[in-house]
Design an enzyme around this catalytic site. Structure first.
Site, PDB file in Angstrom:
ATOM      1  N   GLN A  86      -0.425 -13.602   4.773  1.00 56.99           N
ATOM      2  CA  GLN A  86      -1.569 -12.872   5.310  1.00 56.99           C
ATOM      3  C   GLN A  86      -2.876 -13.588   4.994  1.00 56.99           C
ATOM      4  O   GLN A  86      -3.164 -13.908   3.837  1.00 56.99           O
ATOM      5  CB  GLN A  86      -1.617 -11.455   4.731  1.00 56.99           C
ATOM      6  CG  GLN A  86      -0.587 -10.536   5.347  1.00 56.99           C
ATOM      7  CD  GLN A  86      -0.800  -9.095   4.958  1.00 56.99           C
ATOM      8  OE1 GLN A  86       0.060  -8.498   4.331  1.00 56.99           O
ATOM      9  NE2 GLN A  86      -1.935  -8.526   5.342  1.00 56.99           N
ATOM     10  N   ASP A 115      -8.813  -5.682   5.458  1.00 53.79           N
ATOM     11  CA  ASP A 115      -9.389  -6.461   4.362  1.00 53.79           C
ATOM     12  C   ASP A 115     -10.311  -7.552   4.883  1.00 53.79           C
ATOM     13  O   ASP A 115     -11.341  -7.850   4.267  1.00 53.79           O
ATOM     14  CB  ASP A 115      -8.274  -7.072   3.509  1.00 53.79           C
ATOM     15  CG  ASP A 115      -7.598  -6.046   2.620  1.00 53.79           C
ATOM     16  OD1 ASP A 115      -8.283  -5.469   1.758  1.00 53.79           O
ATOM     17  OD2 ASP A 115      -6.394  -5.810   2.786  1.00 53.79           O
ATOM     18  N   HIS A 171       0.804  -1.223   0.000  1.00 46.61           N
ATOM     19  CA  HIS A 171       0.000   0.000   0.000  1.00 46.61           C
ATOM     20  C   HIS A 171       0.839   1.276   0.000  1.00 46.61           C
ATOM     21  O   HIS A 171       0.292   2.358  -0.217  1.00 46.61           O
ATOM     22  CB  HIS A 171      -0.953  -0.005   1.195  1.00 46.61           C
ATOM     23  CG  HIS A 171      -2.038  -1.029   1.088  1.00 46.61           C
ATOM     24  ND1 HIS A 171      -3.005  -0.993   0.103  1.00 46.61           N
ATOM     25  CD2 HIS A 171      -2.301  -2.140   1.825  1.00 46.61           C
ATOM     26  CE1 HIS A 171      -3.816  -2.026   0.243  1.00 46.61           C
ATOM     27  NE2 HIS A 171      -3.413  -2.736   1.275  1.00 46.61           N
TER      28      HIS A 171
END
Length: 267
Positions: A151, A179, A49
């Site tokens: 993740q 998320d 990100h």
């Protein structure tokens, strides 16, 4: 150079020790070095990100190398070629985003291993990781020092969590709260009771399987809660958010109508 490779972050995970980290999104080696001198156990250098190039990641690895804080690199995706580049510039610990199935986890493991155990391209003679060919027997010893974290941040991944945990070569699983909460139908609301319940049960399942469990919590009380549930590598802040909050708080001391830091969403 006949040095043995070591990875203190991985060694401490194996011992079950708790490690406190900081997320780095500022993309600069200067900020990374400031963070490294603060005493955090690990620093997540974010390539997903944050707008980091491979060269940016490389410079930040160089900046933190003299210090005890251990770097963890998160590439933008689980690309085999990208993983190869990140390993070659010297990353020893990777956090791979969006791993939803055991097959994806196995592909990631393969991307980090040299043949015959995987598909990592051979280029040690030109790689910082091998000190440009000066570390003898680099290919034979590198797997022991490599730490691979994945993740879990979707409903699909939760459905396959046990299978992911069974994949050999996965050292830890990191719960991605932002998320995950969106995938569960609670966007920007990782604090929802149902999301919290799932985070707790997931952390406990990860630790019960003998793997390390990780989390990012920008709220101190949430970080403490995750530690109580058994998470043993927890990031407790993001550099850009901390910087932004500090700027707001300082300005509020001198300008009327300013009431401190802005409300921020989940990360």
């Amino acid at each position: 150079m006949n040095a043995l490779l070591s990875n203190p972050f991985k060694e401490r995970l194996r011992k079950g020790e708790v490690q406190i980290g900081l997320w780095l999104s500022s993309t600069t080696s200067y900020m990374a070095e400031i963070a490294a001198t603060s005493g955090y156990d690990w620093l997540l250098i974010d390539g997903e990100h944050a707008p980091n190039t491979i060269q940016d990641l490389y410079h930040q690895l160089q900046a933190v190398a003299p210090y005890a804080s251990q770097p963890v690199i998160r590439p933008v995706e689980a690309s085999k070629s990208l993983i190869k580049q990140v390993l070659d510039i010297g990353a020893q610990t990777l956090l791979i985003p969006m791993v939803d199935t055991a097959d994806q986890a196995r592909q990631v493991v393969s991307a980090t291993r040299y043949p015959p155990y995987g598909e990592r391209g051979v280029g040690a003679s030109v790689a910082r990781a091998a000190r440009w060919g000066r570390i003898e027997n680099y290919m034979a010893q590198v797997n022991d020092s490599l730490c691979l974290l994945v993740q879990v941040e979707s409903k699909t991944a939760l459905d396959h969590l046990d299978e992911i945990l069974d994949v050999e070569g996965i050292d830890g699983v990191f719960i991605g709260p932002a998320d995950l909460s969106a995938s569960l139908g609670y966007p920007d609301n990782a604090g929802h009771p149902e999301v919290q319940r799932i985070i707790e049960t997931s952390i406990r399942r990860i630790r019960a399987a003998g793997k390390a469990a990780g989390f990012l919590a920008v709220a101190p009380d949430m970080a403490q809660q995750c530690l109580a549930w058994g998470a043993n590598f927890v990031a407790v802040g993001v550099d850009t958010m901390l910087y932004s909050d500090a700027l707001d708080q300082r300005l509020a001391m001198f300008k009327s109508g300013k009431n401190g830091p802005r409300v921020k969403g989940s990360y």
